[in-house]
Scaffold this motif. Structure first.
Motif, PDB file in Angstrom:
ATOM      1  N   GLY A  67       0.818  -1.208   0.000  1.00  0.00           N
ATOM      2  CA  GLY A  67       0.000   0.000   0.000  1.00  0.00           C
ATOM      3  C   GLY A  67       0.851   1.257   0.000  1.00  0.00           C
ATOM      4  O   GLY A  67       0.593   2.200  -0.759  1.00  0.00           O
ATOM      5  N   LYS A  68       1.901   1.265   0.824  1.00  0.00           N
ATOM      6  CA  LYS A  68       2.786   2.426   0.869  1.00  0.00           C
ATOM      7  C   LYS A  68       3.568   2.568  -0.440  1.00  0.00           C
ATOM      8  O   LYS A  68       3.831   3.685  -0.902  1.00  0.00           O
ATOM      9  CB  LYS A  68       3.746   2.308   2.055  1.00  0.00           C
ATOM     10  CG  LYS A  68       3.049   2.407   3.414  1.00  0.00           C
ATOM     11  CD  LYS A  68       4.035   2.224   4.554  1.00  0.00           C
ATOM     12  CE  LYS A  68       3.312   2.275   5.905  1.00  0.00           C
ATOM     13  NZ  LYS A  68       4.230   1.999   7.034  1.00  0.00           N
ATOM     14  N   LEU A  73       4.249   5.574  -5.539  1.00  0.00           N
ATOM     15  CA  LEU A  73       4.154   5.607  -6.999  1.00  0.00           C
ATOM     16  C   LEU A  73       3.187   6.680  -7.463  1.00  0.00           C
ATOM     17  O   LEU A  73       3.493   7.460  -8.379  1.00  0.00           O
ATOM     18  CB  LEU A  73       3.716   4.232  -7.511  1.00  0.00           C
ATOM     19  CG  LEU A  73       3.322   4.154  -8.985  1.00  0.00           C
ATOM     20  CD1 LEU A  73       4.510   4.451  -9.881  1.00  0.00           C
ATOM     21  CD2 LEU A  73       2.734   2.779  -9.303  1.00  0.00           C
ATOM     22  N   MET A  74       2.018   6.746  -6.845  1.00  0.00           N
ATOM     23  CA  MET A  74       1.009   7.733  -7.255  1.00  0.00           C
ATOM     24  C   MET A  74       1.504   9.160  -7.025  1.00  0.00           C
ATOM     25  O   MET A  74       1.287  10.048  -7.870  1.00  0.00           O
ATOM     26  CB  MET A  74      -0.313   7.463  -6.523  1.00  0.00           C
ATOM     27  CG  MET A  74      -0.993   6.169  -6.967  1.00  0.00           C
ATOM     28  SD  MET A  74      -2.621   5.864  -6.215  1.00  0.00           S
ATOM     29  CE  MET A  74      -2.155   5.327  -4.562  1.00  0.00           C
ATOM     30  N   ASN A  80       5.749  14.045 -11.634  1.00  0.00           N
ATOM     31  CA  ASN A  80       6.660  13.964 -12.770  1.00  0.00           C
ATOM     32  C   ASN A  80       6.040  13.629 -14.120  1.00  0.00           C
ATOM     33  O   ASN A  80       6.694  13.821 -15.149  1.00  0.00           O
ATOM     34  CB  ASN A  80       7.748  12.916 -12.476  1.00  0.00           C
ATOM     35  CG  ASN A  80       8.654  13.339 -11.344  1.00  0.00           C
ATOM     36  OD1 ASN A  80       9.252  14.405 -11.380  1.00  0.00           O
ATOM     37  ND2 ASN A  80       8.743  12.514 -10.316  1.00  0.00           N
ATOM     38  N   VAL A  81       4.835  13.103 -14.142  1.00  0.00           N
ATOM     39  CA  VAL A  81       4.225  12.751 -15.428  1.00  0.00           C
ATOM     40  C   VAL A  81       3.354  13.913 -15.898  1.00  0.00           C
ATOM     41  O   VAL A  81       2.403  14.300 -15.226  1.00  0.00           O
ATOM     42  CB  VAL A  81       3.393  11.454 -15.308  1.00  0.00           C
ATOM     43  CG1 VAL A  81       2.705  11.151 -16.646  1.00  0.00           C
ATOM     44  CG2 VAL A  81       4.278  10.283 -14.886  1.00  0.00           C
ATOM     45  N   ARG A  82       3.709  14.447 -17.062  1.00  0.00           N
ATOM     46  CA  ARG A  82       2.980  15.598 -17.598  1.00  0.00           C
ATOM     47  C   ARG A  82       1.684  15.147 -18.261  1.00  0.00           C
ATOM     48  O   ARG A  82       1.682  14.208 -19.056  1.00  0.00           O
ATOM     49  CB  ARG A  82       3.852  16.342 -18.614  1.00  0.00           C
ATOM     50  CG  ARG A  82       5.097  16.974 -18.025  1.00  0.00           C
ATOM     51  CD  ARG A  82       5.968  17.562 -19.114  1.00  0.00           C
ATOM     52  NE  ARG A  82       6.409  16.515 -20.063  1.00  0.00           N
ATOM     53  CZ  ARG A  82       7.165  16.762 -21.128  1.00  0.00           C
ATOM     54  NH1 ARG A  82       7.563  17.992 -21.394  1.00  0.00           N
ATOM     55  NH2 ARG A  82       7.522  15.766 -21.921  1.00  0.00           N
ATOM     56  N   LYS A  83       0.606  15.832 -17.940  1.00  0.00           N
ATOM     57  CA  LYS A  83      -0.695  15.500 -18.506  1.00  0.00           C
ATOM     58  C   LYS A  83      -0.967  16.332 -19.751  1.00  0.00           C
ATOM     59  O   LYS A  83      -0.381  17.396 -19.952  1.00  0.00           O
ATOM     60  CB  LYS A  83      -1.796  15.746 -17.458  1.00  0.00           C
ATOM     61  CG  LYS A  83      -1.654  14.882 -16.207  1.00  0.00           C
ATOM     62  CD  LYS A  83      -2.751  15.167 -15.211  1.00  0.00           C
ATOM     63  CE  LYS A  83      -2.596  14.314 -13.962  1.00  0.00           C
ATOM     64  NZ  LYS A  83      -3.652  14.610 -12.951  1.00  0.00           N
ATOM     65  N   ARG A 113      -7.856   1.376  -3.611  1.00  0.00           N
ATOM     66  CA  ARG A 113      -9.061   2.090  -4.062  1.00  0.00           C
ATOM     67  C   ARG A 113      -8.684   3.376  -4.797  1.00  0.00           C
ATOM     68  O   ARG A 113      -9.230   3.691  -5.865  1.00  0.00           O
ATOM     69  CB  ARG A 113      -9.945   2.397  -2.853  1.00  0.00           C
ATOM     70  CG  ARG A 113     -11.284   3.036  -3.221  1.00  0.00           C
ATOM     71  CD  ARG A 113     -12.236   3.015  -2.030  1.00  0.00           C
ATOM     72  NE  ARG A 113     -11.648   3.612  -0.843  1.00  0.00           N
ATOM     73  CZ  ARG A 113     -11.280   2.923   0.231  1.00  0.00           C
ATOM     74  NH1 ARG A 113     -11.403   1.603   0.272  1.00  0.00           N
ATOM     75  NH2 ARG A 113     -10.766   3.531   1.284  1.00  0.00           N
ATOM     76  N   LYS A 114      -7.733   4.118  -4.251  1.00  0.00           N
ATOM     77  CA  LYS A 114      -7.271   5.359  -4.886  1.00  0.00           C
ATOM     78  C   LYS A 114      -6.662   5.063  -6.257  1.00  0.00           C
ATOM     79  O   LYS A 114      -6.912   5.778  -7.236  1.00  0.00           O
ATOM     80  CB  LYS A 114      -6.249   6.042  -3.976  1.00  0.00           C
ATOM     81  CG  LYS A 114      -5.682   7.356  -4.506  1.00  0.00           C
ATOM     82  CD  LYS A 114      -4.688   7.928  -3.497  1.00  0.00           C
ATOM     83  CE  LYS A 114      -4.002   9.184  -4.017  1.00  0.00           C
ATOM     84  NZ  LYS A 114      -3.008   9.698  -3.048  1.00  0.00           N
ATOM     85  N   TRP A 115      -5.850   4.024  -6.334  1.00  0.00           N
ATOM     86  CA  TRP A 115      -5.229   3.646  -7.607  1.00  0.00           C
ATOM     87  C   TRP A 115      -6.296   3.314  -8.654  1.00  0.00           C
ATOM     88  O   TRP A 115      -6.243   3.795  -9.777  1.00  0.00           O
ATOM     89  CB  TRP A 115      -4.309   2.454  -7.394  1.00  0.00           C
ATOM     90  CG  TRP A 115      -3.804   1.844  -8.672  1.00  0.00           C
ATOM     91  CD1 TRP A 115      -4.313   0.761  -9.325  1.00  0.00           C
ATOM     92  CD2 TRP A 115      -2.701   2.303  -9.460  1.00  0.00           C
ATOM     93  NE1 TRP A 115      -3.606   0.508 -10.468  1.00  0.00           N
ATOM     94  CE2 TRP A 115      -2.599   1.442 -10.573  1.00  0.00           C
ATOM     95  CE3 TRP A 115      -1.776   3.347  -9.326  1.00  0.00           C
ATOM     96  CZ2 TRP A 115      -1.630   1.595 -11.554  1.00  0.00           C
ATOM     97  CZ3 TRP A 115      -0.805   3.498 -10.302  1.00  0.00           C
ATOM     98  CH2 TRP A 115      -0.741   2.637 -11.403  1.00  0.00           C
ATOM     99  N   ASN A 116      -7.245   2.484  -8.272  1.00  0.00           N
ATOM    100  CA  ASN A 116      -8.270   2.049  -9.225  1.00  0.00           C
ATOM    101  C   ASN A 116      -9.175   3.187  -9.683  1.00  0.00           C
ATOM    102  O   ASN A 116      -9.617   3.223 -10.834  1.00  0.00           O
ATOM    103  CB  ASN A 116      -9.110   0.924  -8.610  1.00  0.00           C
ATOM    104  CG  ASN A 116      -8.340  -0.387  -8.503  1.00  0.00           C
ATOM    105  OD1 ASN A 116      -7.514  -0.695  -9.350  1.00  0.00           O
ATOM    106  ND2 ASN A 116      -8.606  -1.147  -7.454  1.00  0.00           N
ATOM    107  N   GLU A 117      -9.428   4.126  -8.787  1.00  0.00           N
ATOM    108  CA  GLU A 117     -10.335   5.227  -9.126  1.00  0.00           C
ATOM    109  C   GLU A 117      -9.653   6.326  -9.937  1.00  0.00           C
ATOM    110  O   GLU A 117     -10.267   6.928 -10.813  1.00  0.00           O
ATOM    111  CB  GLU A 117     -10.917   5.827  -7.832  1.00  0.00           C
ATOM    112  CG  GLU A 117     -11.887   4.902  -7.119  1.00  0.00           C
ATOM    113  CD  GLU A 117     -12.346   5.476  -5.791  1.00  0.00           C
ATOM    114  OE1 GLU A 117     -11.829   6.559  -5.391  1.00  0.00           O
ATOM    115  OE2 GLU A 117     -13.208   4.849  -5.127  1.00  0.00           O
ATOM    116  N   ARG A 118      -8.360   6.589  -9.674  1.00  0.00           N
ATOM    117  CA  ARG A 118      -7.730   7.784 -10.246  1.00  0.00           C
ATOM    118  C   ARG A 118      -6.558   7.519 -11.191  1.00  0.00           C
ATOM    119  O   ARG A 118      -6.228   8.381 -12.020  1.00  0.00           O
ATOM    120  CB  ARG A 118      -7.265   8.693  -9.114  1.00  0.00           C
ATOM    121  CG  ARG A 118      -8.403   9.261  -8.267  1.00  0.00           C
ATOM    122  CD  ARG A 118      -7.877  10.064  -7.088  1.00  0.00           C
ATOM    123  NE  ARG A 118      -6.879  11.040  -7.489  1.00  0.00           N
ATOM    124  CZ  ARG A 118      -6.151  11.771  -6.626  1.00  0.00           C
ATOM    125  NH1 ARG A 118      -6.331  11.586  -5.315  1.00  0.00           N
ATOM    126  NH2 ARG A 118      -5.262  12.642  -7.058  1.00  0.00           N
TER     127      ARG A 118
END
Length: 334
Positions: A67-68, A73-74, A80-83, A113-118
């Motif tokens: 989880g940590k 990663l998020m 660092n990842v440009r949208k 949950r945060k990973w899957n949603e966002r």
């Protein structure tokens, strides 16, 4: 991953970087970052252009806080990842390879949950179980791409990291052509690497381990009943408690079979008879042995007759005893 696994991952990372550096397309498109997680998580190497990236020495820590690691990663993706914007095109989908040889030791539900949603739709995550000790159903909660490296020996690791390199090449090209395209992994032919088909993986049975409940049928009245056992606890002098592995009889109770079937989810969990202490009388007819197991696997009651008939399957026979090793019974889930 203390021992050979972390050494092999360390060597494999060097192999990946060396191989990608001779690929002109990769040199122009690939950036690399490494995140490590044990009891805690941190960015070991920030996102760096391939030609400037040098593999770090991997540290050792205690625990497997997935989880940590996912939270780290998020956060790194956010930084660092440009949208994409109306003024400029952003980066391609990040391709994340998650290597683990253990099950999570932290509370990971919120991070999942945060990973899957966002994040899940905007990243390509490949989870790799190194060895067969990882619960792949846990990894399947955050990605459809779950792979098992069955034999983590030196040769298998070498072939595996060549596969990772090829997958980075093909995946980079695919997401570059179309950001919404599916991840294109390299073929796994000749590697002890298996992509798991989650439809064929047996789901774990969630059992209330504080109780054992057996479903019986009366041989006299043909009515059904439940036999309940409760977990045995041992009290220590300081007030602490521990489980001693067995269950004590609580009682036997008649039930209405139709209403029970409407609400029951019996699953396929098992318990050994040696773990059970106490045998009840049948609550429907009073036969003294309320837990007798037929060859068909079902529980029924027996009285004083020499030959008895199983009310579930009709098999007739004499009452016998086990060989001391006990026998497995089907139990309810709680």
């Amino acid at each position: 991953m203390v021992g050979m696994p972390i050494d092999q991952v360390q060597d494999g990372m060097r192999t990946i970087i060396q191989s990608l550096r001779v690929d002109p397309y990769a040199l122009e498109t690939v950036f690399v970052s490494i995140i490590v997680f044990a009891g805690k998580a941190k960015v070991l190497s920030p996102l760096t252009e391939l030609y400037r990236f040098y593999p770090p020495v991997f540290p050792i820590g205690g625990g497997t806080s997935l989880g940590k690691g996912l939270e780290c990663l998020m956060d790194d993706i956010d930084r660092n990842v440009r949208k994409n914007t109306t003024e400029s095109k952003g980066d391609w989908k990040p391709i994340v390879f998650l290597f683990t040889d253990g099950n999570p030791t932290d509370s990971y539900a919120a991070a999942f949950r945060k990973w899957n949603e966002r994040y899940r739709k905007h990243c390509n995550l490949v989870a790799v179980s190194i060895g067969e000790n990882v619960n792949i159903l846990t990894l399947a909660q955050i990605t459809n791409d779950v792979l098992l490296l069955k034999e983590p020996d030196a040769e298998s690791f070498s072939k595996f990291f060549r596969w990772v390199t090829d997958s980075i090449r093909t995946s980079s090209i695919s997401v570059g052509e179309n950001d919404s395209s599916e991840l294109k992994l390299a073929p796994t032919t000749g590697i002890n690497l298996e992509k798991m088909d989650m439809r064929e993986v047996k789901q774990p049975v969630d059992v209330d381990e504080n109780f054992v409940v057996l479903h019986g049928r009366c041989s006299t009245t043909r009515k059904e009943y439940l036999v309940k056992y409760a977990r045995q606890w041992e009290d220590l002098k300081r007030g602490e408690r521990y489980v001693n592995g067995g269950f004590n009889l609580v009682g036997a109770y008649p039930i209405d079979s139709e209403s029970y079937e409407e609400l029951a989810d019996n699953g396929s969990a098992r318990v050994n008879s040696r773990q059970l202490t106490g045998v009840p009388a049948c609550p429907c007819c009073g036969n003294q042995l309320g837990v007798v197991v037929c060859e068909c696997g079902n529980v029924f009651c027996v009285g004083e007759r020499a030959v008895n008939e199983c009310p579930w399957c009709g098999l007739k026979g004499e009452l016998g005893s086990g060989d001391g090793a006990g026998f497995d019974l089907t139990r309810g889930l709680g």
